[in-house]
Design an enzyme around this catalytic site. Structure first.
Site, PDB file in Angstrom:
ATOM      1  N   ALA A   7      -0.710   5.025   3.713  1.00  0.00           N
ATOM      2  CA  ALA A   7      -1.535   4.063   3.832  1.00  0.00           C
ATOM      3  C   ALA A   7      -1.322   2.597   3.919  1.00  0.00           C
ATOM      4  O   ALA A   7       0.033   2.462   4.092  1.00  0.00           O
ATOM      5  CB  ALA A   7      -2.144   4.109   2.216  1.00  0.00           C
ATOM      6  N   ARG A  12       2.730  -1.811   4.699  1.00  0.00           N
ATOM      7  CA  ARG A  12       2.859  -3.214   4.569  1.00  0.00           C
ATOM      8  C   ARG A  12       4.099  -3.659   3.516  1.00  0.00           C
ATOM      9  O   ARG A  12       4.866  -4.480   3.669  1.00  0.00           O
ATOM     10  CB  ARG A  12       1.683  -4.074   4.664  1.00  0.00           C
ATOM     11  CG  ARG A  12       0.950  -4.067   5.922  1.00  0.00           C
ATOM     12  CD  ARG A  12      -0.325  -4.863   5.590  1.00  0.00           C
ATOM     13  NE  ARG A  12      -0.975  -4.619   4.455  1.00  0.00           N
ATOM     14  CZ  ARG A  12      -1.078  -5.259   3.406  1.00  0.00           C
ATOM     15  NH1 ARG A  12      -0.561  -6.217   3.080  1.00  0.00           N
ATOM     16  NH2 ARG A  12      -2.051  -4.808   2.268  1.00  0.00           N
ATOM     17  N   ARG A  13       3.688  -3.070   2.378  1.00  0.00           N
ATOM     18  CA  ARG A  13       4.462  -3.556   1.038  1.00  0.00           C
ATOM     19  C   ARG A  13       5.503  -2.992   0.612  1.00  0.00           C
ATOM     20  O   ARG A  13       6.631  -3.270   0.239  1.00  0.00           O
ATOM     21  CB  ARG A  13       3.291  -3.854  -0.053  1.00  0.00           C
ATOM     22  CG  ARG A  13       2.267  -4.893   0.701  1.00  0.00           C
ATOM     23  CD  ARG A  13       1.595  -5.781  -0.420  1.00  0.00           C
ATOM     24  NE  ARG A  13       2.143  -6.531  -0.863  1.00  0.00           N
ATOM     25  CZ  ARG A  13       1.695  -7.507  -1.931  1.00  0.00           C
ATOM     26  NH1 ARG A  13       0.538  -7.106  -2.552  1.00  0.00           N
ATOM     27  NH2 ARG A  13       2.164  -8.503  -2.475  1.00  0.00           N
ATOM     28  N   LEU A  68      -2.752   6.926  -2.155  1.00  0.00           N
ATOM     29  CA  LEU A  68      -3.818   7.501  -1.578  1.00  0.00           C
ATOM     30  C   LEU A  68      -5.183   7.119  -2.203  1.00  0.00           C
ATOM     31  O   LEU A  68      -5.016   6.184  -3.289  1.00  0.00           O
ATOM     32  CB  LEU A  68      -3.813   9.050  -2.104  1.00  0.00           C
ATOM     33  CG  LEU A  68      -2.598   9.905  -1.319  1.00  0.00           C
ATOM     34  CD1 LEU A  68      -2.515  11.243  -2.071  1.00  0.00           C
ATOM     35  CD2 LEU A  68      -2.738  10.066   0.090  1.00  0.00           C
ATOM     36  N   LYS A  91      -2.904   1.553  -8.208  1.00  0.00           N
ATOM     37  CA  LYS A  91      -4.143   1.386  -9.310  1.00  0.00           C
ATOM     38  C   LYS A  91      -5.342   1.714  -8.489  1.00  0.00           C
ATOM     39  O   LYS A  91      -5.394   1.728  -7.197  1.00  0.00           O
ATOM     40  CB  LYS A  91      -4.089  -0.016  -9.634  1.00  0.00           C
ATOM     41  CG  LYS A  91      -4.122  -0.955  -8.606  1.00  0.00           C
ATOM     42  CD  LYS A  91      -5.498  -1.280  -7.958  1.00  0.00           C
ATOM     43  CE  LYS A  91      -5.169  -1.964  -6.586  1.00  0.00           C
ATOM     44  NZ  LYS A  91      -6.537  -1.944  -5.958  1.00  0.00           N
ATOM     45  N   TYR A 229     -11.768 -15.306   0.510  1.00  0.00           N
ATOM     46  CA  TYR A 229     -10.623 -14.797  -0.286  1.00  0.00           C
ATOM     47  C   TYR A 229     -10.496 -15.933  -1.554  1.00  0.00           C
ATOM     48  O   TYR A 229     -10.540 -17.133  -1.385  1.00  0.00           O
ATOM     49  CB  TYR A 229      -9.131 -14.998   0.390  1.00  0.00           C
ATOM     50  CG  TYR A 229      -8.002 -14.703  -0.389  1.00  0.00           C
ATOM     51  CD1 TYR A 229      -7.825 -13.263  -0.577  1.00  0.00           C
ATOM     52  CD2 TYR A 229      -7.416 -15.537  -0.953  1.00  0.00           C
ATOM     53  CE1 TYR A 229      -6.629 -12.872  -1.392  1.00  0.00           C
ATOM     54  CE2 TYR A 229      -6.070 -15.299  -1.524  1.00  0.00           C
ATOM     55  CZ  TYR A 229      -5.720 -13.762  -1.859  1.00  0.00           C
ATOM     56  OH  TYR A 229      -4.818 -13.358  -2.498  1.00  0.00           O
TER      57      TYR A 229
END
Length: 325
Positions: A7, A12-13, A68, A91, A229
């Site tokens: 994912a 990215r993180r 996921l 989460k 945002y």
């Protein structure tokens, strides 16, 4: 560590931190797509595995990270713990209170660490806010408010598919709910809520909620992915107001700004930069090494799942009107 899925949040993180952290070794990533597994493995210097079950059968992996879609969490957390793996799951931990409770019970039965990955909780700015409150910066808190909204997302993504656990409540709404628990405790009651429903997909794309703590302190929450945002919370007390402007997704290099309003006095603090992703990984691995068993933050995780269901139950639903000024 092993990772089930490639994912975007993982790429990215999380994966960069799993590679860089001296306390973890990224052993393998799994995907249903052969090419994606190979590309991700090559990028991060680990093995690429086709199929999540294949990764779970490896005996050189102690723990897994699961990024996921939410509707798949219960199944793959269950399978991971049955394979003897500790689990760090994005989460929300599941899409229902019943499934969350079931996962908690399984973690106890297997004697494994299970953590819901709210990374923002591991940023030091929130401890600093707690210290300011304890020092009386705003007096007795009367109102907590929080908003987390992002611009429209990829319409082909899981967030617009109800069968995968899509919708703004599970994606962005869980952050203000968890932050409300952080400051007001677990004894929160949902008094009312709204959800805006995308009639094409059936998912909620925006919402609000009004909650009350046991002492009557109010929480006003807003969330969605049809917004400019915003990632914010504020605590309004008898003597002033504290506002945190980058509450949930601050970059690791950012020194978070915090605003304090006290009558005719206005103070802007610049807090220490922190890496909340690294903090989340370190907390998870520290729990494993300490011999901890069962779910981390069990009470708040269970209450979180209940609050999500209460928001759904109490929400008045309105049609989403895209592009409305």
């Amino acid at each position: 560590m092993g990772v089930l899925g490639c994912a975007d949040i993982a790429l990215r993180r999380m994966l960069p931190v799993l590679v860089e952290e001296p306390g973890t070794e990224l052993v393998a990533v799994a995907s249903r797509d052969t090419r994606k597994a190979a590309q991700t493995a090559d990028r991060f210097g680990c093995d690429g595995t086709v199929g999540y079950d294949t990764l779970l059968r490896r005996d050189d992996i102690d723990a897994v990270y699961i990024p996921l879609p939410p509707a798949l969490h219960h199944h793959w957390v269950t399978e991971s713990m049955a394979a003897g793996k500790h689990v760090l799951c994005e989460k929300p931990l599941s899409t229902s209170y019943a499934d969350t409770l079931d996962l908690m019970k399984r973690a106890h039965e297997h004697g494994l660490v299970l953590a819901e990955n709210f990374m923002f909780l591991h940023h030091s700015q929130h401890a600093e806010i707690q210290r300011l409150l304890e020092d009386g910066a705003v007096g007795t808190v009367q109102v907590f408010s929080s908003s987390f909204g992002v611009p429209p997302l990829d319409p082909a993504g899981f967030r617009y598919r109800p069968e995968l656990g899509g919708g703004a409540l599970l994606d962005t709404g869980v952050y203000p709910l968890r932050a409300a628990q952080l400051y007001l405790g677990t004894e929160l009651e949902v008094l009312g809520a709204t959800l805006r429903i995308d009639e094409r997909t059936g998912v909620d794309v925006a919402g609000t909620a009004l909650l009350s703590a046991a002492d009557g302190t109010a929480a006003h929450l807003a969330f969605g992915f049809d917004h400019a945002y915003r990632s914010h919370y504020a605590l309004w007390g008898r003597a002033g107001r504290i506002t945190v402007e980058r509450a949930f997704t601050p970059p690791e290099h950012l020194r978070p700004p915090v605003l304090i309003h006290q009558q005719d006095r206005y103070t802007e603090l610049t807090l220490t930069a922190d890496h909340q992703v690294r903090g989340a990984v370190r907390a998870f691995t520290a729990a494993i090494r300490s011999g901890a068993e069962g779910p981390l933050h069990e009470e708040t995780t269970l209450r979180q799942a209940q609050l999500v269901e209460e928001v759904r139950l109490r929400a008045r639903r309105f049609p989403h009107q895209p592009g409305r000024a």
